[in-house]
Write a protein that holds these residues in place. Structure first.
Motif, mmCIF file in Angstrom:
data_model
loop_
_atom_site.group_PDB
_atom_site.id
_atom_site.type_symbol
_atom_site.label_atom_id
_atom_site.label_comp_id
_atom_site.label_asym_id
_atom_site.label_seq_id
_atom_site.Cartn_x
_atom_site.Cartn_y
_atom_site.Cartn_z
ATOM 1 N N ARG A 26 6.607 6.251 -1.704
ATOM 2 C CA ARG A 26 6.621 5.290 -0.495
ATOM 3 C C ARG A 26 7.893 4.224 -0.483
ATOM 4 O O ARG A 26 8.446 4.006 0.719
ATOM 5 C CB ARG A 26 5.393 4.555 -0.740
ATOM 6 N N MET A 27 8.220 3.762 -1.690
ATOM 7 C CA MET A 27 9.416 2.996 -1.711
ATOM 8 C C MET A 27 10.616 3.681 -1.052
ATOM 9 O O MET A 27 11.492 3.190 -0.532
ATOM 10 C CB MET A 27 9.634 2.431 -3.055
ATOM 11 N N SER A 30 10.745 3.766 2.418
ATOM 12 C CA SER A 30 10.869 2.268 2.963
ATOM 13 C C SER A 30 12.555 2.080 2.934
ATOM 14 O O SER A 30 13.052 1.654 3.844
ATOM 15 C CB SER A 30 10.503 1.335 1.760
ATOM 16 N N ASP A 31 13.194 2.769 1.905
ATOM 17 C CA ASP A 31 14.607 2.651 1.896
ATOM 18 C C ASP A 31 15.195 3.419 2.982
ATOM 19 O O ASP A 31 16.281 3.099 3.871
ATOM 20 C CB ASP A 31 15.005 3.386 0.762
ATOM 21 N N VAL A 33 13.572 3.703 5.978
ATOM 22 C CA VAL A 33 13.188 2.926 7.207
ATOM 23 C C VAL A 33 14.315 1.944 7.592
ATOM 24 O O VAL A 33 14.669 1.873 8.768
ATOM 25 C CB VAL A 33 11.816 2.160 6.995
ATOM 26 N N ALA A 41 16.176 -5.745 7.972
ATOM 27 C CA ALA A 41 14.768 -5.641 7.424
ATOM 28 C C ALA A 41 13.962 -6.523 8.345
ATOM 29 O O ALA A 41 14.772 -7.589 8.712
ATOM 30 C CB ALA A 41 14.664 -5.907 5.903
ATOM 31 N N GLU A 48 1.634 -4.969 9.432
ATOM 32 C CA GLU A 48 0.600 -4.981 8.121
ATOM 33 C C GLU A 48 -0.861 -5.289 8.452
ATOM 34 O O GLU A 48 -1.748 -4.655 7.763
ATOM 35 C CB GLU A 48 1.018 -6.255 7.247
ATOM 36 N N MET A 79 3.319 -3.833 0.604
ATOM 37 C CA MET A 79 4.079 -4.405 1.721
ATOM 38 C C MET A 79 5.186 -5.485 1.264
ATOM 39 O O MET A 79 6.318 -5.276 1.862
ATOM 40 C CB MET A 79 3.227 -4.903 2.792
ATOM 41 N N SER A 82 7.705 -3.663 -0.586
ATOM 42 C CA SER A 82 8.528 -2.930 0.447
ATOM 43 C C SER A 82 9.655 -3.793 1.150
ATOM 44 O O SER A 82 10.858 -3.496 1.193
ATOM 45 C CB SER A 82 7.744 -2.131 1.439
ATOM 46 N N ARG A 85 12.323 -4.952 -1.248
ATOM 47 C CA ARG A 85 13.443 -3.922 -1.413
ATOM 48 C C ARG A 85 14.240 -3.746 -0.199
ATOM 49 O O ARG A 85 15.471 -3.417 -0.400
ATOM 50 C CB ARG A 85 12.744 -2.661 -1.783
ATOM 51 N N GLN A 86 13.613 -3.896 0.975
ATOM 52 C CA GLN A 86 14.688 -3.848 2.216
ATOM 53 C C GLN A 86 15.558 -4.979 2.491
ATOM 54 O O GLN A 86 16.466 -4.652 2.850
ATOM 55 C CB GLN A 86 13.702 -3.809 3.383
#
Length: 89
Positions: A26-27, A30-31, A33, A41, A48, A79, A82, A85-86
């Motif tokens: 999933r992460m 996210s990268d 995305v 971001a 959410e 979330m 994520s 991370r973004q």
């Protein structure tokens, strides 16, 4: 420790490994995305909220024994991770 307890713990450990691998996938998405957004971001509270509503509805429809508060708490953390991370965190 009984053999049954050991087997139950082994099964839980296996599921934990699967959850961890799914979270890593999933992460990675996210990268992708953030790359698709051109590196910008954005927190989208509506997304959410919609996601959590859908997950709670899926739990209810599928007879999964997860309280809405549990689903909300877990996915808020996912979330937030994520988004962090973004944002390069």
């Amino acid at each position: 420790m009984s053999e049954d307890l050991g087997k139950l713990r082994d099964a839980i450990d296996l599921i934990d490994s699967e959850v961890l691998a799914a979270l890593a996938r999933r992460m990675q998405l996210s990268d992708k995305v953030i790359a698709a957004k051109g590196g910008v971001a954005a927190f989208r509270p509506g997304r959410e909220a919609k996601l959590v509503r859908q997950l709670v509805a899926t739990c209810d429809a599928s007879g999964l024994d997860l309280a809405p508060a549990v689903v909300l708490g877990i996915w808020r953390q996912i979330m937030a991770a994520s988004l962090g991370r973004q944002n390069g965190g």
